[in-house]
Write a protein that holds these residues in place. Sequence first.
Motif, PDB file in Angstrom:
ATOM      1  N   THR A 266       0.831  -1.226   0.000  1.00 53.67           N
ATOM      2  CA  THR A 266       0.000   0.000   0.000  1.00 53.67           C
ATOM      3  C   THR A 266       0.856   1.263   0.000  1.00 53.67           C
ATOM      4  OG1 THR A 266      -0.255  -0.267   2.361  1.00 53.67           O
ATOM      5  CG2 THR A 266      -2.158  -0.863   1.043  1.00 53.67           C
ATOM      6  N   TYR A 271       0.345   3.781  -3.164  1.00 58.27           N
ATOM      7  CA  TYR A 271       0.567   5.229  -3.154  1.00 58.27           C
ATOM      8  C   TYR A 271       0.351   5.798  -4.564  1.00 58.27           C
ATOM      9  CZ  TYR A 271       3.006   9.693  -2.821  1.00 58.27           C
ATOM     10  OH  TYR A 271       3.316  11.026  -2.885  1.00 58.27           O
ATOM     11  N   ASN A 273      -1.505   4.500  -6.930  1.00 59.55           N
ATOM     12  CA  ASN A 273      -2.942   4.397  -7.172  1.00 59.55           C
ATOM     13  C   ASN A 273      -3.693   5.573  -6.517  1.00 59.55           C
ATOM     14  OD1 ASN A 273      -5.399   3.428  -5.369  1.00 59.55           O
ATOM     15  ND2 ASN A 273      -5.575   2.307  -7.285  1.00 59.55           N
ATOM     16  N   GLU A 274      -3.346   5.852  -5.264  1.00 61.45           N
ATOM     17  CA  GLU A 274      -4.015   6.928  -4.509  1.00 61.45           C
ATOM     18  C   GLU A 274      -3.711   8.304  -5.140  1.00 61.45           C
ATOM     19  OE1 GLU A 274      -2.620   7.043  -0.263  1.00 61.45           O
ATOM     20  OE2 GLU A 274      -2.228   9.106  -0.937  1.00 61.45           O
ATOM     21  N   GLN A 275      -2.434   8.531  -5.484  1.00 64.82           N
ATOM     22  CA  GLN A 275      -2.063   9.814  -6.093  1.00 64.82           C
ATOM     23  C   GLN A 275      -2.663   9.957  -7.496  1.00 64.82           C
ATOM     24  OE1 GLN A 275       0.000  12.454  -4.600  1.00 64.82           O
ATOM     25  NE2 GLN A 275      -0.924  11.257  -2.967  1.00 64.82           N
ATOM     26  N   LYS A 277      -5.576   9.039  -8.308  1.00 62.39           N
ATOM     27  CA  LYS A 277      -6.941   9.556  -8.096  1.00 62.39           C
ATOM     28  C   LYS A 277      -6.894  11.053  -7.813  1.00 62.39           C
ATOM     29  CE  LYS A 277      -8.676   5.223  -6.274  1.00 62.39           C
ATOM     30  NZ  LYS A 277      -8.576   4.504  -5.015  1.00 62.39           N
TER      31      LYS A 277
END
Length: 300
Positions: A266, A271, A273-275, A277
């Motif tokens: 994660t 990270y 993947n999250e950024q 978005k």
Amino acid sequence: MTNILVVGDGAIGLLLSHFLSNQHNVYVLTRKATNNTRFYSRKNSASQKINARFISLNQLAAQPKFDVILMTVKAFQVQSAFEQVKPYLTEHTNIVLSHNGMGNVEELKSELIPSQALYFLTTSMAGFKSNQYIVQHTGEGQSVIGGCNSLALKNISTMANTLKSIPKLHATSNIQQLRFEKLFVNIAINPLSALHNVKNGQLRDPQYNSMIINLLTEACNIAKAQGLNIPLINALTTAYNVMELTAQNYSSMQQDVINERPTEITAMCGYINEQGKVYNIKTPYNNQLLAKIQAKKSVV
Ligand code: KPL
């Protein structure tokens, strides 16, 4: 001599404890037995006793004040480990974080006062524990330290000098760039080596080329959106150099998956993947590896 508390006795914690104890008083916080000797082993040379004191949480209060606390636990363990050592910080304790992946710096910064410096140390040094008490040093690699708050940025050369018994240690003035560069290496190596159960060096095989290029292209797009300039060719060159330097080594994620331990996925592909978005950038290759590693047992 500096009093250094190393939090975590994983492979990196033990390797750093070995080198630092050549020069300083090193204490290692462990949840395992404290009276067993730990050993450092390198290729064919004789094993050496790690010259540090191993202590448990309930022994912390009885130790001298720590000048440096070096947190070598995994990304997802940093917050809870920090809460445990926080009561033992002095006004001037220096905190050094060292883990794979992103996260934690902003959270810790907000917990410290201006006279407590916060640093981040990345390392490509490779090793594994052949049993609970022996660390095998299997790969040469650079270590880089950078400041994360104003005091650390000011004192970076002094801190690099204090930690100079760590092999190939350099200081940087750009922590975010440094962490991204290490993130690229980890994204290129860790998930693929864990999924295919191969050593780092085997990832140089042509069958992995296009996946590595796609993963790092996405990571470069995120870095660019954050205002960092890391050309894809530089990211690839560094990743392939580390594969070469640590060719005979299994990555930490391969070891975690094989031993059914939680992984740091994660803080790596997660990270990106999250950024993705946040910046509206598509990251299908990182998402794919995130899902595949998460599908393994014991994933955080
Ligand atoms: O950091 C590493 C790891 O195994 O976690 C290296 C050896 C650099 C490979 O990504």
